[in-house]
Design an enzyme around this catalytic site. Structure first.
Site, short mmCIF file in Angstrom:
data_model
loop_
_atom_site.label_atom_id
_atom_site.label_comp_id
_atom_site.label_asym_id
_atom_site.label_seq_id
_atom_site.Cartn_x
_atom_site.Cartn_y
_atom_site.Cartn_z
CG ASN A 381 130.00 5.64 -15.36
OD1 ASN A 381 130.60 5.64 -16.43
ND2 ASN A 381 128.71 5.41 -15.29
CG ASP A 382 132.21 10.10 -15.24
OD1 ASP A 382 131.64 9.65 -16.26
OD2 ASP A 382 131.63 10.80 -14.40
CB VAL A 383 137.55 7.29 -12.22
CG1 VAL A 383 137.18 8.62 -11.57
CG2 VAL A 383 136.81 6.14 -11.56
CE1 TYR A 421 126.21 13.52 -9.66
CE2 TYR A 421 128.07 14.67 -8.70
CZ TYR A 421 126.74 14.33 -8.68
OH TYR A 421 125.93 14.81 -7.68
CB ALA A 422 131.41 13.12 -16.91
#
Length: 455
Positions: A381-383, A421-422
């Site tokens: 997701n965030d990456v 997670y962010a």
């Protein structure tokens, strides 16, 4: 004479540690490296039994047997998704051991031994912080402990009081058993206050730093006992952990201080699948996905924690082989902080026998993405969030990402539209080139394998 032989054994053990760590840097030699490092540890343990004046050998053997059985059980039974939690737990046990050694040794330490007193207090403080901090990190990774905002100045005050008391105990020249326990208690509380506010997205960096602290406690304990293998082994762990911490912070384009002393990374839920405001999510089914994949020249898989949760590493390898039989080049794009601990995705894919040369690091992969036909994002997701490049107001702005939005087509396999997670929405999901394939990653990938083979 016996002391010289013990020292030689310790030196050989340290050389084996270094060689083992070197071999662990590549999956093809990692198993051998682990065995070599283990042989070094066994040599160091056996040599320590010949230390003159060693007492309570039966108790030592019983403790070793219990630890060995417990360690083997946990290592064999833990799921790959819980491996970061296990690492945190073992790391915390190392800190706890150092703190307990300090408590035991304080009663036998002459009060005028200033140098040893300083080393002992360092073991107590750092070991206690490492223990309580690692336990909180484990709870956060497991999802049973939530982020709690704690005034940072309060934490620094607690640490300052602990250090001041430690200095007073050393300088007083008098036994201070009660104050020693107060120092340990304050250090434990600071460990909690230190890790509690740090967001889940930053846990890999925190685990690495806590691992470094445990190495420092091992080194200080080695100084306390004049044990060279503990000293050198602790230095190895401490320096390697610190270097890894710096490298991971760099991979996130943030300073270590920013990670440790800000509250970035609180996990939060996202919108439901389908539509968010005026942004429409486009879906795709397994059949259409298999057509897109089968007729591509190059497919890049970007794995994330969702792949680990679904335990879909073997299914994605099966899909890779099915596509290669049709002449499709399949590569894996690996982000440095994907997953919940350093190298999590590498370990996961190595478990399913994915060739190491197919695992391409972020910088090299970003050069190939513009000429890639299909990127398949599995649980990441965030990456892969383009907000890191495009949105200055985003908390992840400036973090290096895998620029999958530059590929011709993107398929995202996720259970839902929940955030990473962010705790922020991913703009990639609304990109015109992106198609969402909702479902459990393992089931979806297994279905894709069947569709590709039947095509």
């Amino acid at each position: 004479m016996i002391l010289y032989i013990i020292d030689i054994c310790y030196l050989v053990a340290v050389v084996l540690f270094i060689l083992g760590i070197k071999l662990m840097s590549h999956p093809d030699t990692a198993r051998r490296g682990n065995g070599i490092a283990l042989s070094g540890m066994i040599l160091a343990i056996v040599a320590s039994f010949f230390t003159p004046g060693l007492n309570n050998i039966i108790l030592i053997l019983v403790a070793m047997a219990l630890g060995t059985v417990g360690g083997l059980y946990f290592a064999k039974s833990v799921k790959m998704t819980a491996m970061p939690q296990l690492v945190s737990f073992f790391n915390g046990m190392g800190g706890a051991a150092a703190a307990l050694i300090g408590l035991v040794e304080y009663g036998d330490l002459p009060v005028d031994e200033v140098g040893k007193g300083a080393v002992l207090m360092a073991s107590l403080v750092i070991g206690s912080i490492s223990f309580s901090g690692s336990m909180i990190a484990m709870g956060k990774l497991q999802g049973v402990i939530k982020d709690i905002r704690i005034n940072k100045m309060l934490g620094f005050t607690i640490l300052a009081v602990a250090v001041a008391l430690a200095v007073y105990i050393i300088a007083s020249g008098q036994p201070q058993p009660v104050l020693v326990y107060v120092v340990v208690l304050l250090a434990l509380v600071y460990g909690l206050a230190f890790v509690y506010p740090i967001g889940g997205a930053d846990m890999p960096v925190v685990i690495s730093l806590l691992n470094s602290l445990t190495g420092v406690t091992a080194a200080t304990t080695g100084l306390l006992y004049d044990n060279k293998v503990m000293l050198m082994g602790g230095i190895l762990v401490g320096s390697a952990g610190l270097l890894l911490t710096l490298l991971m912070a760099k991979a996130m384009n943030r300073s270590v201080a920013n990670i440790l002393f800000t509250s970035f990374g609180t996990a939060a839920g996202g919108a439901a699948a389908g539509q968010t405001g005026d942004q429409v999510v486009k879906e795709i089914n397994q059949y259409d996905s298999s057509i897109l994949l089968s007729y591509a020249k190059r497919v890049v898989v970007v794995p994330g924690y969702g792949l680990a949760v679904a335990q879909a590493q073997h299914a994605v390898h099966d899909l890779e082989k099915a596509l290669e039989e049709k002449g499709v080049e399949v590569l894996y794009g690996i982000h440095p902080v994907a997953g919940r601990m350093p190298g999590h995705m590498n370990v996961l894919l190595a478990e399913s026998d994915v060739p190491y040369d197919k695992l391409i690091e972020m910088d090299d992969m970003n050069e190939q993405l513009p000429s890639t036909d299909v990127v398949m994002v599995i649980g990441a997701n965030d990456v892969v969030n383009p907000a890191a490049n495009d949105d200055p107001s985003s908390p992840i702005y400036g973090m290096p990402i895998l620029e999958v939005n530059k590929a011709a087509n993107v398929i995202v396999i996720k259970r839902s539209m929940s955030s990473g997670y962010a705790g922020i929405e991913n703009a990639l999901f609304f990109d015109p080139k992106t198609r969402m394939l909702f479902g459990d990653a393992k089931k979806v990938l297994t279905g894709l394998v069947s569709e590709v083979k039947n095509m």
